[in-house]
Design a protein around this motif. Structure first.
Motif, PDB file in Angstrom:
ATOM      1  N   THR A  24      61.323  40.581  46.327  1.00  0.00           N
ATOM      2  CA  THR A  24      61.680  40.600  47.896  1.00  0.00           C
ATOM      3  C   THR A  24      60.325  41.107  48.382  1.00  0.00           C
ATOM      4  O   THR A  24      60.373  41.859  49.492  1.00  0.00           O
ATOM      5  N   MET A  25      59.196  41.004  47.867  1.00  0.00           N
ATOM      6  CA  MET A  25      58.042  41.396  48.442  1.00  0.00           C
ATOM      7  C   MET A  25      56.910  40.196  48.571  1.00  0.00           C
ATOM      8  O   MET A  25      55.837  40.377  48.090  1.00  0.00           O
ATOM      9  N   PRO A  26      57.340  39.207  49.321  1.00  0.00           N
ATOM     10  CA  PRO A  26      56.619  37.916  49.546  1.00  0.00           C
ATOM     11  C   PRO A  26      55.145  38.140  50.058  1.00  0.00           C
ATOM     12  O   PRO A  26      54.244  37.283  49.660  1.00  0.00           O
ATOM     13  N   VAL A  27      55.171  39.210  51.010  1.00  0.00           N
ATOM     14  CA  VAL A  27      53.938  39.303  51.768  1.00  0.00           C
ATOM     15  C   VAL A  27      52.736  39.868  50.741  1.00  0.00           C
ATOM     16  O   VAL A  27      51.442  39.230  50.625  1.00  0.00           O
ATOM     17  N   LEU A  28      53.131  40.758  50.262  1.00  0.00           N
ATOM     18  CA  LEU A  28      52.326  41.536  49.189  1.00  0.00           C
ATOM     19  C   LEU A  28      51.860  40.542  47.975  1.00  0.00           C
ATOM     20  O   LEU A  28      50.828  40.549  47.554  1.00  0.00           O
ATOM     21  N   ARG A  29      52.913  39.719  47.649  1.00  0.00           N
ATOM     22  CA  ARG A  29      52.740  38.890  46.606  1.00  0.00           C
ATOM     23  C   ARG A  29      51.639  37.743  47.095  1.00  0.00           C
ATOM     24  O   ARG A  29      50.551  37.508  46.225  1.00  0.00           O
ATOM     25  N   ARG A  30      51.683  37.171  48.305  1.00  0.00           N
ATOM     26  CA  ARG A  30      50.720  36.274  48.690  1.00  0.00           C
ATOM     27  C   ARG A  30      49.148  36.887  48.843  1.00  0.00           C
ATOM     28  O   ARG A  30      48.232  36.232  48.622  1.00  0.00           O
ATOM     29  N   ILE A  31      49.318  38.149  49.198  1.00  0.00           N
ATOM     30  CA  ILE A  31      48.009  39.033  49.514  1.00  0.00           C
ATOM     31  C   ILE A  31      47.407  39.278  47.807  1.00  0.00           C
ATOM     32  O   ILE A  31      46.081  39.018  47.711  1.00  0.00           O
ATOM     33  N   ARG A  32      48.302  39.611  46.859  1.00  0.00           N
ATOM     34  CA  ARG A  32      47.748  39.572  45.470  1.00  0.00           C
ATOM     35  C   ARG A  32      47.016  38.215  44.987  1.00  0.00           C
ATOM     36  O   ARG A  32      46.206  38.578  44.465  1.00  0.00           O
ATOM     37  N   GLU A  33      47.987  37.544  45.297  1.00  0.00           N
ATOM     38  CA  GLU A  33      47.045  35.923  45.018  1.00  0.00           C
ATOM     39  C   GLU A  33      45.892  35.885  45.670  1.00  0.00           C
ATOM     40  O   GLU A  33      44.928  35.463  44.973  1.00  0.00           O
ATOM     41  N   ARG A  34      45.625  36.217  46.806  1.00  0.00           N
ATOM     42  CA  ARG A  34      44.609  36.053  47.522  1.00  0.00           C
ATOM     43  C   ARG A  34      43.312  37.013  46.839  1.00  0.00           C
ATOM     44  O   ARG A  34      42.328  36.571  46.745  1.00  0.00           O
ATOM     45  N   PHE A  35      43.745  38.288  46.664  1.00  0.00           N
ATOM     46  CA  PHE A  35      43.032  39.128  46.058  1.00  0.00           C
ATOM     47  C   PHE A  35      42.460  38.574  44.712  1.00  0.00           C
ATOM     48  O   PHE A  35      41.214  38.832  44.268  1.00  0.00           O
ATOM     49  N   ALA A  36      43.292  38.276  43.712  1.00  0.00           N
ATOM     50  CA  ALA A  36      42.949  37.671  42.700  1.00  0.00           C
ATOM     51  C   ALA A  36      41.903  36.369  42.595  1.00  0.00           C
ATOM     52  O   ALA A  36      40.767  36.507  41.836  1.00  0.00           O
ATOM     53  N   ALA A  37      41.766  35.959  43.622  1.00  0.00           N
ATOM     54  CA  ALA A  37      40.804  34.864  43.950  1.00  0.00           C
ATOM     55  C   ALA A  37      39.558  35.205  44.553  1.00  0.00           C
ATOM     56  O   ALA A  37      38.484  34.954  44.106  1.00  0.00           O
ATOM     57  N   GLU A  38      39.641  36.283  45.299  1.00  0.00           N
ATOM     58  CA  GLU A  38      38.635  36.714  46.363  1.00  0.00           C
ATOM     59  C   GLU A  38      38.043  38.146  45.786  1.00  0.00           C
ATOM     60  O   GLU A  38      36.551  38.447  46.051  1.00  0.00           O
ATOM     61  N   ARG A  39      38.554  38.745  44.967  1.00  0.00           N
ATOM     62  CA  ARG A  39      38.240  40.053  44.321  1.00  0.00           C
ATOM     63  C   ARG A  39      37.488  40.969  45.384  1.00  0.00           C
ATOM     64  O   ARG A  39      36.439  41.470  45.147  1.00  0.00           O
ATOM     65  N   PRO A  40      38.001  41.543  46.693  1.00  0.00           N
ATOM     66  CA  PRO A  40      37.524  42.186  47.468  1.00  0.00           C
ATOM     67  C   PRO A  40      36.992  43.853  47.169  1.00  0.00           C
ATOM     68  O   PRO A  40      36.324  44.418  47.771  1.00  0.00           O
ATOM     69  N   LEU A  41      37.889  44.133  45.929  1.00  0.00           N
ATOM     70  CA  LEU A  41      37.656  45.411  45.567  1.00  0.00           C
ATOM     71  C   LEU A  41      36.945  45.533  44.270  1.00  0.00           C
ATOM     72  O   LEU A  41      37.142  46.639  43.607  1.00  0.00           O
ATOM     73  N   ASP A  42      36.153  44.525  43.751  1.00  0.00           N
ATOM     74  CA  ASP A  42      35.534  44.590  42.593  1.00  0.00           C
ATOM     75  C   ASP A  42      34.890  45.752  42.379  1.00  0.00           C
ATOM     76  O   ASP A  42      33.839  45.979  43.045  1.00  0.00           O
TER      77      ASP A  42
END
Length: 419
Positions: A24-42
């Motif tokens: 029930t956290m779909p927004v955070l889940r979508r952001i997690r997928e984006r983060f995995a691809a973009e790695r903004p906190l590498d």
């Protein structure tokens, strides 16, 4: 990686509950997928002092997906879920310093242990971690690029630090976003606080007089939901505008000195200390229930309550202590005066924290990219982040909204068109 958790064998159960919350956290889940691809906190190290719950665990997983190494300390000893802490440490590779019910000394030790990561970014619930950085771990300050604060109490403290010129790095007031106010404070606190009170007391709220101290977003949510359950609601306030708002929403408004004689249940949500003091406690009716949903356990004057009592019966029910006064009246304090929604219940539903933690995650990525241009002050979350979180939430709910036409856009940005 080091951790200090109660029981590593709880990791499997904790992981199941974390995954349940994730549904029930779909927004955070979508952001997690984006983060995995973009790695903004590498390569960045994040030290966090937050409630160790299943919802927080999904934020930590999102930061990790973005490339961050995370060390987490608990922001409240009574809100820690030991199975969640175990899962984060054992299953998800975070450094976790949290045990349910730990004493004050252990609480601060855990914050210091989380800071040993040498953070680039910090996340705080209540400003204790940021406070320790500025007072006791100044050796780490130069490495901190910025941070996020999620609570009203913490933002108040940060603004005071900024006014005194003490704040050494930029902090983002995630607490002040529209999506956080509307959902976390109003709907989340409103529901979860009453949930905690009912779990701790099994009291019927219909027909009771509930006194709510503070009519900010949290107080409004509480008042609305208490009225919906059939309670008579009394509001106490120091702000005349908020008091006027409460009156026009149909609630009774009076000073706490008057409300103290009438209330069956008292709930504090102000961010200030001794909102209920000894003079108020001395006139309350037999059986009055005292609960706090502000961040720290200072809103109810517990030393004054203890001084009035001739006996204290601990845990008459889980998270309920009964204070017996000299004349035989009993006052029931819930969750030791700490956050009742987290200590006596499970805190906000995951669907609520979805947006708050989406704000946190995107604010972290923004800080990582923009910190060099930001002054050491309290900053608002960029409007586009708040809007994006709301847009993602609507999309997850399969809800569409209108968009402006080009002519409408031109009209809103023109001053030459008259009536």
């Amino acid at each position: 990686m080091s951790s200090d958790i109660a029981d590593p064998s709880l990791a499997y159960e904790g992981a199941k509950r974390i995954e349940w919350a994730d549904r029930t956290m779909p927004v955070l889940r979508r952001i997690r997928e984006r983060f995995a691809a973009e790695r903004p906190l590498d390569g960045l190290r994040v030290a966090a002092c937050m409630h160790v719950t299943t919802e927080t665990a999904n934020l930590i997983r999102t930061l990790q997906a973005g490339g961050a190494r995370v060390a987490l300390a608990a922001s409240n000893p009574l809100s820690t879920q030991d199975d969640t802490a175990a899962a984060l440490a054992v299953e998800y590779g975070a450094e976790v310093y949290a045990r349910a019910g730990i004493d004050r000394e252990g609480y601060y030790r855990h914050i210091h242990q989380a800071l040993e990561i040498g953070p680039d970014l910090v996340l705080d619930d209540g400003c204790d971690l940021v406070n320790i950085l500025h007072l006791e771990r100044t050796d780490l300050l130069d490495g901190v690029k910025g941070g996020c604060e999620e609570t009203t109490t913490g933002v108040i403290r940060l603004h005071q630090m900024a006014r005194e010129g003490a704040l050494r790095f930029p902090m983002v007031a995630v607490n002040d976003t529209d999506t956080k106010h509307m959902f976390d404070n109003r709907y989340g606190t409103g529901q979860s606080t009453l949930d905690g009170i009912v779990r701790a007391t099994n009291t019927l709220l219909a027909g009771k007089t509930i006194v709510i101290a503070g009519f900010g977003y949290c107080g409004r949510g509480l008042a609305e939901r208490a009225r919906g359950l059939g309670a008579r609601v009394v509001v106490t306030e120091i702000d005349p505008v908020k008091a006027l708002d409460a009156v026009h929403q149909g609630f009774s408004v009076m000073p706490m000195a008057d409300a103290a004689r009438h209330g069956d249940v008292f709930i504090t949500v102000t961010g200030n200390r001794e909102v209920i003091d000894g003079t108020h406690l001395a006139v309350m009716k037999d059986g009055a229930i005292l609960a706090n949903s502000g961040h720290f356990d200072v809103e109810i004057d517990i030393p004054a309550l203890a001084a009035l009592a001739v006996e204290v019966h601990r845990d008459v029910r889980p998270q309920a202590d009964e204070y017996v006064l000299a004349d035989g009246r009993r006052l029931v304090l819930l969750a030791e005066g700490r956050l009742v929604n987290l200590a006596a219940a499970e805190g906000h539903p995951a669907a609520v924290m979805d947006m708050s933690f989406a704000d946190q995650a995107l604010a972290c990525a923004w800080l990582a990219a923009e910190h060099a241009a930001l002054a050491p002050a309290v900053h608002e979350v960029p409007k586009e982040i708040d809007t994006e979180v709301a847009r993602l939430k609507l999309a997850a709910m399969a809800i569409s909204i209108d968009v402006l036409t080009p002519d409408q856009e031109d009209y809103l940005h023109s001053w030459r068109l008259g009536s």
